[in-house]
Design an enzyme around this catalytic site. Structure first.
Site, PDB file in Angstrom:
ATOM      1  N   LYS A 168      51.015  27.600  36.441  1.00  0.00           N
ATOM      2  CA  LYS A 168      49.893  28.526  36.300  1.00  0.00           C
ATOM      3  C   LYS A 168      49.354  28.326  34.894  1.00  0.00           C
ATOM      4  O   LYS A 168      50.065  28.478  33.913  1.00  0.00           O
ATOM      5  CB  LYS A 168      50.373  29.966  36.501  1.00  0.00           C
ATOM      6  CG  LYS A 168      49.276  30.988  36.485  1.00  0.00           C
ATOM      7  CD  LYS A 168      49.839  32.359  36.834  1.00  0.00           C
ATOM      8  CE  LYS A 168      48.751  33.391  36.941  1.00  0.00           C
ATOM      9  NZ  LYS A 168      49.297  34.696  37.339  1.00  0.00           N
ATOM     10  N   ASP A 214      50.315  45.289  40.829  1.00  0.00           N
ATOM     11  CA  ASP A 214      49.338  44.639  41.707  1.00  0.00           C
ATOM     12  C   ASP A 214      50.016  44.155  42.981  1.00  0.00           C
ATOM     13  O   ASP A 214      49.844  43.012  43.398  1.00  0.00           O
ATOM     14  CB  ASP A 214      48.645  43.480  40.985  1.00  0.00           C
ATOM     15  CG  ASP A 214      47.353  43.051  41.681  1.00  0.00           C
ATOM     16  OD1 ASP A 214      46.789  43.858  42.465  1.00  0.00           O
ATOM     17  OD2 ASP A 214      46.895  41.924  41.441  1.00  0.00           O
TER      18      ASP A 214
END
Length: 184
Positions: free
Chosen positions: A11, A105
């Site tokens: 990432k 989240d």
């Protein structure tokens, strides 16, 4: 990972965001919090690196499908599967909560399911430590609206209960085949 001969996921912080202090701080925060968690139901973080002004996180590659993709393909999921998935999410969340880490989240896109039905909790990008200094402006909402508990929408602090709310919304979606609240 050529040194250890294994597949990894990378990432990367987009280069134009490196100069944005909030974006870099959030990315660095994700690495620091993820590195603290060691649990089979949470994707393992291997490293946080900088190379030629590029910052990236190296983590476990989870071969499977995100829960949101499973739901798009199948609609609802058979009655037993949501329970199996939910219990594994709770195990991973429990490990994070024991360390004082709030995911903030939880949603189907952040739940990976392997071909054997093993669940991995992903993406601690907006996670924070309980009682830690806020990285967002006061009274601003952060997260995915469909899975936010009402108190979060009002700008209150995340809690274990607000994360359980998100899991409840996902369980409803897995069983019914549609989201609890539809956008108009």
């Amino acid at each position: 990972d050529l040194t250890l001969n294994r597949a990894v996921a990378i990432k990367m912080l987009h280069p134009f965001l490196v100069n944005n202090p909030d974006s870099f701080k959030r990315f660095q925060n994700e690495a620091h919090l993820s590195a603290r968690i060691s649990h089979p139901n949470v994707a393992t973080l291997f490293n946080f690196q900088e190379f030629e002004a590029n910052h990236f996180i190296v983590m476990e590659y989870v071969k499977g499908m995100a829960l949101d993709d499973v739901l798009k393909l199948q609609g609802n999921i058979s009655e037993r599967e949501p329970i199996k998935i939910g219990l594994q999410v709770l195990e991973g969340l429990g490990a994070a909560h024991e360390l004082g880490i709030m995911h903030r989240d939880l949603k189907p896109g952040n739940i990976m399911i392997t071909h054997r039905g093993f669940v991995k909790l992903m993406d601690f990008g907006i996670a924070r430590l309980e009682h830690a200094e806020r990285m967002t402006r006061q009274n601003s909402v952060i997260g995915t609206l469909e899975y936010l508990a009402p108190e979060l929408v009002r700008g209150e602090a995340p809690s274990h209960a607000s994360e359980l709310y998100a899991l409840g919304v996902m369980l409803h979606e897995m069983l019914s085949g549609h989201t609890l609240y539809a956008a108009n």
